[in-house]
Design an enzyme around this catalytic site. Structure first.
Site, PDB file in Angstrom:
ATOM      1  N   HIS A  28      -3.471   6.942   3.186  1.00 21.90           N
ATOM      2  CA  HIS A  28      -3.852   5.647   2.627  1.00 21.90           C
ATOM      3  C   HIS A  28      -5.230   5.275   3.181  1.00 21.90           C
ATOM      4  O   HIS A  28      -5.498   5.447   4.373  1.00 21.90           O
ATOM      5  CB  HIS A  28      -2.811   4.600   3.032  1.00 21.90           C
ATOM      6  CG  HIS A  28      -3.201   3.203   2.688  1.00 21.90           C
ATOM      7  ND1 HIS A  28      -3.709   2.874   1.459  1.00 21.90           N
ATOM      8  CD2 HIS A  28      -3.187   2.054   3.419  1.00 21.90           C
ATOM      9  CE1 HIS A  28      -3.980   1.573   1.439  1.00 21.90           C
ATOM     10  NE2 HIS A  28      -3.680   1.060   2.616  1.00 21.90           N
ATOM     11  N   CYS A  53       0.811  -1.225   0.000  1.00 20.09           N
ATOM     12  CA  CYS A  53       0.000   0.000   0.000  1.00 20.09           C
ATOM     13  C   CYS A  53       0.843   1.275   0.000  1.00 20.09           C
ATOM     14  O   CYS A  53       0.352   2.345  -0.318  1.00 20.09           O
ATOM     15  CB  CYS A  53      -0.941   0.009   1.201  1.00 20.09           C
ATOM     16  SG  CYS A  53      -1.953  -1.454   1.281  1.00 20.09           S
ATOM     17  N   ASN A  67     -10.161  -0.448   0.154  1.00 21.67           N
ATOM     18  CA  ASN A  67      -8.705  -0.328   0.125  1.00 21.67           C
ATOM     19  C   ASN A  67      -8.186  -0.871  -1.213  1.00 21.67           C
ATOM     20  O   ASN A  67      -8.265  -2.067  -1.467  1.00 21.67           O
ATOM     21  CB  ASN A  67      -8.125  -1.121   1.305  1.00 21.67           C
ATOM     22  CG  ASN A  67      -6.617  -1.069   1.372  1.00 21.67           C
ATOM     23  OD1 ASN A  67      -5.951  -0.609   0.445  1.00 21.67           O
ATOM     24  ND2 ASN A  67      -6.051  -1.555   2.471  1.00 21.67           N
TER      25      ASN A  67
HETATM   26  O1  UT7 Z   1      -3.588  -1.635   3.771  1.00 23.49           O
HETATM   27  C1  UT7 Z   1      -3.290  -2.156   5.021  1.00 23.49           C
HETATM   28  C2  UT7 Z   1      -3.895  -3.483   5.257  1.00 23.49           C
HETATM   29  N1  UT7 Z   1      -4.910  -3.683   6.203  1.00 23.49           N
HETATM   30  C3  UT7 Z   1      -5.318  -2.948   7.242  1.00 23.49           C
HETATM   31  O2  UT7 Z   1      -4.888  -1.889   7.503  1.00 23.49           O
HETATM   32  C4  UT7 Z   1      -6.384  -3.555   8.102  1.00 23.49           C
HETATM   33  C5  UT7 Z   1      -6.414  -3.000   9.464  1.00 23.49           C
HETATM   34  N2  UT7 Z   1      -7.378  -3.669  10.294  1.00 23.49           N
HETATM   35  C6  UT7 Z   1      -8.724  -3.453  10.227  1.00 23.49           C
HETATM   36  O3  UT7 Z   1      -9.175  -2.660   9.418  1.00 23.49           O
HETATM   37  C7  UT7 Z   1      -9.599  -4.174  11.204  1.00 23.49           C
HETATM   38  O4  UT7 Z   1      -8.793  -4.901  12.109  1.00 23.49           O
HETATM   39  C8  UT7 Z   1     -10.652  -5.136  10.561  1.00 23.49           C
HETATM   40  C9  UT7 Z   1     -11.724  -4.310   9.862  1.00 23.49           C
HETATM   41  C10 UT7 Z   1      -9.970  -6.077   9.594  1.00 23.49           C
HETATM   42  C11 UT7 Z   1     -11.336  -5.938  11.652  1.00 23.49           C
HETATM   43  O5  UT7 Z   1     -11.944  -5.070  12.594  1.00 23.49           O
HETATM   44  P1  UT7 Z   1     -11.731  -5.300  14.152  1.00 23.49           P
HETATM   45  O6  UT7 Z   1     -12.510  -4.277  14.837  1.00 23.49           O
HETATM   46  O7  UT7 Z   1     -10.244  -5.344  14.399  1.00 23.49           O
HETATM   47  O8  UT7 Z   1     -12.403  -6.698  14.355  1.00 23.49           O
HETATM   48  P2  UT7 Z   1     -11.769  -8.040  14.951  1.00 23.49           P
HETATM   49  O9  UT7 Z   1     -10.885  -8.689  13.960  1.00 23.49           O
HETATM   50  O10 UT7 Z   1     -11.211  -7.744  16.298  1.00 23.49           O
HETATM   51  O11 UT7 Z   1     -13.072  -8.911  15.120  1.00 23.49           O
HETATM   52  C12 UT7 Z   1     -14.133  -8.546  16.021  1.00 23.49           C
HETATM   53  C13 UT7 Z   1     -15.265  -9.533  15.839  1.00 23.49           C
HETATM   54  C14 UT7 Z   1     -14.815 -10.986  15.880  1.00 23.49           C
HETATM   55  O12 UT7 Z   1     -15.824 -11.747  16.519  1.00 23.49           O
HETATM   56  P3  UT7 Z   1     -15.659 -12.192  18.047  1.00 23.49           P
HETATM   57  O13 UT7 Z   1     -14.387 -12.973  18.114  1.00 23.49           O
HETATM   58  O14 UT7 Z   1     -15.602 -10.907  18.818  1.00 23.49           O
HETATM   59  O15 UT7 Z   1     -16.911 -12.996  18.273  1.00 23.49           O
HETATM   60  C15 UT7 Z   1     -14.750 -11.381  14.422  1.00 23.49           C
HETATM   61  O16 UT7 Z   1     -14.946 -12.747  14.205  1.00 23.49           O
HETATM   62  O17 UT7 Z   1     -15.887  -9.343  14.576  1.00 23.49           O
HETATM   63  C16 UT7 Z   1     -15.911 -10.590  13.857  1.00 23.49           C
HETATM   64  N3  UT7 Z   1     -15.749 -10.301  12.438  1.00 23.49           N
HETATM   65  C17 UT7 Z   1     -16.784 -10.012  11.630  1.00 23.49           C
HETATM   66  N4  UT7 Z   1     -18.106  -9.951  11.840  1.00 23.49           N
HETATM   67  C18 UT7 Z   1     -18.906  -9.631  10.797  1.00 23.49           C
HETATM   68  C19 UT7 Z   1     -14.580 -10.205  11.726  1.00 23.49           C
HETATM   69  N5  UT7 Z   1     -14.860  -9.885  10.448  1.00 23.49           N
HETATM   70  C20 UT7 Z   1     -16.206  -9.759  10.367  1.00 23.49           C
HETATM   71  C21 UT7 Z   1     -17.088  -9.446   9.313  1.00 23.49           C
HETATM   72  N6  UT7 Z   1     -18.412  -9.376   9.568  1.00 23.49           N
HETATM   73  N7  UT7 Z   1     -16.645  -9.164   8.067  1.00 23.49           N
END
Ligand code: UT7
Length: 333
Positions: A260, A118, A290
């Protein structure tokens, strides 16, 4: 030693017509529009139509024609192509060369791909500016073009919701006009201790793709979202401070921050850490998600087109990505 001023002469973009909404994604993985929008700020993304030939070099070709027109230049005026992408058309030759041929460039200019995820566009811009400043290159085409729809695991709800396809380009060159446009300062960096936060180890020399990878999907990109999130906010805020310090400017003198576009919460947290007025931050993640190396040049181009960014404005590009790579550019447009 020669010390030319460096100007962004023209910009362009291309995104595929096909839109995939959050509701569309919820039809094949367990997610929903509300979760995605709240956690990321994304509503929809664009997906390349392979039958229409919307591959990275094709998107770049269309975006470059637009940039050439804006810059009032011909394709053969370009004497360096830097193509930032993690989704190149082919393994060989590099996509910059494919683009050179599509543009009909016959001057045999150097053409190189940049694999800095990125941060790739900012890497390219910062490297090209050094070559332009010293007189080695007159006009460079910097491309960020990605077809991430090919490399995301559409069964992994934790990552597939985040990405989209698209391209943004800039033609940057020696400033021969009587204005103040210049690149004011730059920063590039990388920290390999976070290389496993976002990677795609299968498909390279170490792990050629086998049938079992294809079956379990381990050949796709893999991301540890939370780890990326934490590093991102810290890095983006620090980058901005670094380039401001190098140019001896303060944040009040910056008209626009073009970060970004990975997650609206990352952008907002960075803004808060810096203390920048949210009105000065260019955000379009809602529409395109993204697009990796393409987010900064697309957001920049759109803000020029809609009249927000004007000639003479001070603009800060700020990026981070897999690797972990990072970079920032402070410029007077
Ligand atoms: O270009 C650079 C590359 N990437 C990034 O910069 C990504 C940076 N990270 C993020 O944007 C975020 O970490 C995400 C959007 C990927 C995830 O958000 P989060 O607030 O960190 O969620 P999490 O991974 O901590 O998950 C929270 C909950 C989990 O459930 P439990 O364990 O609390 O029951 C996940 O299983 O949300 C669940 N979950 C979802 N639920 C519905 C994870 N993905 C999804 C989804 N829909 N798509």
């Amino acid at each position: 030693m020669t010390d030319y001023k460096v100007k962004i002469k023209g910009t362009g973009m291309f995104v595929p017509e096909r839109i995939m909404t959050n509701d569309d994604i919820s039809k094949f993985v367990d997610t929903n529009d509300e979760w995605i929008f709240e956690r990321t700020g994304i509503r929809e993304r664009r997906i390349s139509n392979t039958e229409e030939g919307e591959f990275p070099s094709d998107m770049a070709y269309k975006a470059t024609l637009m940039a050439l027109e804006n810059a009032n230049l011909e394709a053969n005026d370009i004497d360096l192509i830097l193509f930032a992408s993690v989704t190149p058309d082919f393994k060989l030759p590099n996509t910059a060369i494919v683009l050179q041929q599509k543009l009909g460039i016959t001057n045999q200019c150097a053409a190189l791909d940049i694999a800095a995820a990125c941060s790739g566009f900012v890497y390219g811009l910062n490297m090209a500016q050094a070559m332009i400043r010293t007189g080695m290159v007159k006009n460079a085409l910097i491309v960020g073009s990605e077809m991430l729809s090919r490399e995301v695991n559409w069964k992994d709800r934790g990552s597939c919701i985040l990405f989209g396809d698209g391209c943004g380009v800039a033609i940057v060159g020696r400033n021969e006009d009587s204005d103040d446009s210049d690149i004011l300062s730059t920063h590039l960096g990388a920290d390999g201790t976070g290389r496993e936060f976002f990677d795609q180890p299968v498909g390279g020399a170490v792990y050629p793709i086998t049938e079992s990878h294809l079956e379990d999907g381990s050949h796709f990109m893999q991301m540890k979202g939370r780890e990326m999130f934490k590093v991102a906010t810290r890095t983006l805020a620090q980058n901005a401070k670094t380039v401001l310090e190098k140019a001896n400017l303060n944040l009040d003198q910056v008209n626009w921050l073009v970060p970004h576009q990975a997650n609206i919460r990352i952008i907002e947290t960075t803004g808060k850490l810096l203390g920048i007025d949210p009105e000065k931050v260019i955000v379009n993640i809602e529409k395109y998600a993204n697009t990796s190396a393409a987010t900064v040049p697309i957001a920049f181009h759109e803000a020029i087109q809609d009249g927000r960014i004007k000639r003479g404005d001070v603009v800060l590009f700020d990026a981070f990505g897999a690797g972990l790579t990072t970079g920032a550019t402070l410029l007077r447009y």
